[in-house]
Design a protein around this motif. Structure first.
Motif, PDB file in Angstrom:
ATOM      1  N   ARG A   1       0.844  -1.208   0.000  1.00  0.00           N
ATOM      2  CA  ARG A   1       0.000   0.000   0.000  1.00  0.00           C
ATOM      3  C   ARG A   1       0.871   1.248   0.000  1.00  0.00           C
ATOM      4  NH1 ARG A   1      -3.155  -2.848   3.990  1.00  0.00           N
ATOM      5  NH2 ARG A   1      -4.932  -3.806   2.965  1.00  0.00           N
TER       6      ARG A   1
ATOM      7  N   VAL B   1      -4.504  -3.208  -2.827  1.00  0.00           N
ATOM      8  CA  VAL B   1      -4.545  -4.555  -2.245  1.00  0.00           C
ATOM      9  C   VAL B   1      -6.015  -4.972  -2.151  1.00  0.00           C
ATOM     10  CG1 VAL B   1      -3.863  -5.972  -0.263  1.00  0.00           C
ATOM     11  CG2 VAL B   1      -2.426  -4.048  -0.969  1.00  0.00           C
ATOM     12  N   PRO B   2      -6.546  -5.600  -3.204  1.00  0.00           N
ATOM     13  CA  PRO B   2      -7.991  -5.814  -3.258  1.00  0.00           C
ATOM     14  C   PRO B   2      -8.474  -7.028  -2.475  1.00  0.00           C
ATOM     15  CG  PRO B   2      -6.991  -6.606  -5.282  1.00  0.00           C
ATOM     16  CD  PRO B   2      -5.883  -6.058  -4.442  1.00  0.00           C
TER      17      PRO B   2
ATOM     18  N   VAL C   1     -21.567  -3.800  -1.860  1.00  0.00           N
ATOM     19  CA  VAL C   1     -21.667  -2.702  -0.896  1.00  0.00           C
ATOM     20  C   VAL C   1     -21.111  -3.212   0.425  1.00  0.00           C
ATOM     21  CG1 VAL C   1     -23.209  -1.134   0.320  1.00  0.00           C
ATOM     22  CG2 VAL C   1     -23.709  -1.767  -2.042  1.00  0.00           C
ATOM     23  N   ILE C   2     -20.091  -2.521   0.916  1.00  0.00           N
ATOM     24  CA  ILE C   2     -19.403  -2.985   2.120  1.00  0.00           C
ATOM     25  C   ILE C   2     -19.608  -1.937   3.215  1.00  0.00           C
ATOM     26  CG2 ILE C   2     -17.129  -3.664   3.027  1.00  0.00           C
ATOM     27  CD1 ILE C   2     -16.221  -3.733   0.038  1.00  0.00           C
ATOM     28  N   ASP C   3     -19.745  -2.395   4.440  1.00  0.00           N
ATOM     29  CA  ASP C   3     -19.798  -1.427   5.525  1.00  0.00           C
ATOM     30  C   ASP C   3     -18.370  -1.088   5.951  1.00  0.00           C
ATOM     31  OD1 ASP C   3     -21.941  -0.118   7.335  1.00  0.00           O
ATOM     32  OD2 ASP C   3     -20.258  -0.637   8.670  1.00  0.00           O
ATOM     33  N   PHE C   4     -18.172   0.185   6.269  1.00  0.00           N
ATOM     34  CA  PHE C   4     -16.827   0.667   6.608  1.00  0.00           C
ATOM     35  C   PHE C   4     -16.220  -0.152   7.753  1.00  0.00           C
ATOM     36  CE2 PHE C   4     -13.979   4.199   8.224  1.00  0.00           C
ATOM     37  CZ  PHE C   4     -13.132   4.159   7.129  1.00  0.00           C
TER      38      PHE C   4
ATOM     39  N   LEU D   1     -14.100  -3.209   7.080  1.00  0.00           N
ATOM     40  CA  LEU D   1     -12.790  -3.066   6.440  1.00  0.00           C
ATOM     41  C   LEU D   1     -11.629  -3.093   7.431  1.00  0.00           C
ATOM     42  CD1 LEU D   1     -13.763  -0.326   3.833  1.00  0.00           C
ATOM     43  CD2 LEU D   1     -13.305  -2.721   3.365  1.00  0.00           C
ATOM     44  N   GLY D   2     -11.945  -3.059   8.712  1.00  0.00           N
ATOM     45  CA  GLY D   2     -10.884  -3.223   9.726  1.00  0.00           C
ATOM     46  C   GLY D   2      -9.999  -2.016   9.897  1.00  0.00           C
TER      47      GLY D   2
END
Lengths: 94, 428
Positions: free
Chosen positions: B377, B383-384, B421-424, B427-428
């Motif tokens: 990064r 980094v998908p 759709v991802i929740d923030f 994502l850690g």
């Protein structure tokens, strides 16, 4: 807490984020293609094009506007390290 | 008796064309440039003086320590009161070092810099200098300054190798003052490419370290440069290219063209998997990741054991790859040294937009994968797919997981990720 949806057009992914989150934080975590340099609004590396929802980001500061100008930004470009999300928007690397 | 000429060059200016003089400086003792470059026989700081009917232009200056040489050579062909124009093609200190003093001696001159150079100009000059509101003008491609019978035309060539870089073309004479483009660290007091020693190595070495990370920008600059009539290419370092200058332009084009595209076609997306393995577990993961990735049409996967290769060729592979996966065991809480050696040798290539992934087997703590991801990064890679860590020897189920990791990476590479759709918080 108010939420907003940010769509990263280059990777076709949308993230639900708390309002006020900086674009760069989201981009970095989701692995979108917006790259960054100094992270303090000086180098212009993280220039991002706002495809939709331009008004759903915090207003650019005088400093950000100056850096955008120096880096020959197009209309609706922002610095991802400065812009905070207030509502739904779609962005991609500038 | 043999006459040994001074390594620091002739005392006065050297005419490169009628009314155009080299007024730079020679630095034969320099052995390291900008920390990253070796300079076996020093370098030159080339600057030029152009005399027109309505005044004199100075194009670039020299490193501060060599200002005396520069001013002496300048004074041998012009008076400060004649200088109307000062052009800086690049503001790095080795070219702007004598600028403040030059502007003090020629206060009537107007400074021309590229549109992106303003903030650098202010940062480079001492606060005292920055307070002085000396005249400067920012210019872009096709902007011109007239010296009466001669015209300086600017070419905006950013990122070669700083954001501010530009070239200046002396239209009537076909002379291109190219800044660092076409330059090299090679010091020879005979100055011209048809007279100096064999500088091919220095030319390619300079390109490899200075221009290579910006190949895409080189190609853009060549679009502006190639159509020009060129009698002389005058870079800011190394020999002045007056003998068949176009050869160097062609050579830049060759150096900036993808050899992967040239040799094996450009249809597939390229994934290179590098790994190190102590007991074969990370190697088995690498095999499974390759197998998974190869299921996707349009992906070319290459597998390399870092133990069996050298950094230089691996850097070449990385430059042309679309995605990189690094596999490392964790030893004493860290990734293994060959991984770091490679990941710290990538400053010469452009990694922007490449995909990165990390995996590895570990014994008890497994920090290597996260550390490699952070490094990638930091190198501006995307980094998908979250890294894959397995404890010790992979089971069959875990190898299936590795295959799936390869599939996901391949999907990201061919753009097959669905609009999730991802929740923030995920994502850690």
């Amino acid at each position: 807490m108010a939420k907003a949806k940010v769509t990263f057009e280059d990777i076709n992914q949308t993230v639900n984020v708390p309002a006020g989150t900086r674009l760069i934080e989201i981009s970095e975590k989701v692995g979108a293609g917006i790259i960054y340099g100094c992270r303090e609004g000086d180098c212009g590396t993280c220039m991002t094009h706002v495809v939709t929802g331009w008004n759903n980001l915090t207003e650019p500061s005088v400093l950000e506007e100056k850096v955008l100008r120096e880096n020959m930004a197009n209309r609706h470009d922002r610095l991802a390290c400065q812009a905070q999300v207030l509502g739904d928007c779609t962005v991609k690397p500038a | 008796m043999v006459e040994v000429t001074s390594r620091t060059g002739p005392a006065g200016a050297v005419e490169i064309a009628p009314g155009v003089h080299w007024i730079g400086a020679l630095d034969p003792a320099l052995r390291t440039f900008d920390i990253i470059l070796r300079t076996a026989n020093g370098t030159t700081y080339n600057s030029f003086l152009v005399r027109g009917e309505s005044g004199v232009a100075v194009v670039d200056t020299v490193k501060l320590e060599f200002a005396e040489d520069f001013f002496r050579r300048l004074e041998s062909v012009a008076d400060y009161s004649e200088i109307r124009v000062i052009v800086l093609n690049h503001l790095e200190p080795d070219h702007s070092g004598a600028l403040p003093e030059l502007m003090r001696r020629a206060p009537q001159a107007r400074l021309y810099i590229s549109t992106r150079a303003t903030s650098m100009l202010k940062a480079l000059l001492k606060p005292k200098e920055a307070d002085r509101s000396f005249e400067y003008e920012t210019v872009g491609t096709n902007d011109e300054v007239s010296l009466g019978n001669r015209t300086l035309r600017f070419l905006h060539t950013p990122f070669l190798h700083w954001p501010d870089t530009q070239c200046t073309y002396l239209v009537e004479d076909g002379i291109l003052f190219s800044g660092d483009i076409f330059g090299c660290h090679y010091c020879d007091n005979r100055l011209f490419n048809d007279r100096v020693g064999d500088f091919r190595f220095s030319f390619d070495y300079y390109y490899g370290h200075i221009m290579r990370p910006f190949k895409a920008h080189v190609v853009e600059a060549l679009k502006l440069i190639e159509p020009l009539r060129l009698t002389i290419v005058a870079p800011t370092h190394g020999p002045i290219l007056r003998d068949r200058p176009r050869r160097y332009v062609t050579h830049y084009r060759e150096l900036s063209t993808s050899s992967l595209t040239e040799r094996i076609g450009n249809e597939d997306r390229s994934l290179v998997v590098f790994y190190m393995s102590a007991y074969g577990s990370t190697a088995r993961m690498a095999d499974a990741i390759r197998a998974g990735a190869e299921e996707t049409a349009g992906i070319r996967v290459s597998l390399y054991d870092l133990e069996g290769g050298e950094t230089g060729p691996f850097v070449d592979l990385i430059e042309e790859a679309d995605a990189l996966a690094f596999g490392s065991p964790t030893i004493n809480g860290d990734a293994v040294k060959p991984v770091w050696d490679l990941l710290s040798s990538l400053a010469v290539v452009n990694l922007k937009g490449k995909l990165g992934a990390a995996f590895g087997s570990y014994g008890w703590s497994g920090e290597a994968v996260r550390m490699i991801e952070d490094r990638m990064r930091g190198l501006k890679m995307r980094v998908p797919v979250p890294g894959l860590r397995l404890k010790l020897i992979p089971t069959d189920d875990e190898l299936v997981e590795c295959c799936d990791f390869g599939r996901k990476l391949a999907a990201a590479l061919v753009g097959g990720e669905q609009g999730r759709v991802i929740d923030f918080s995920e994502l850690g």
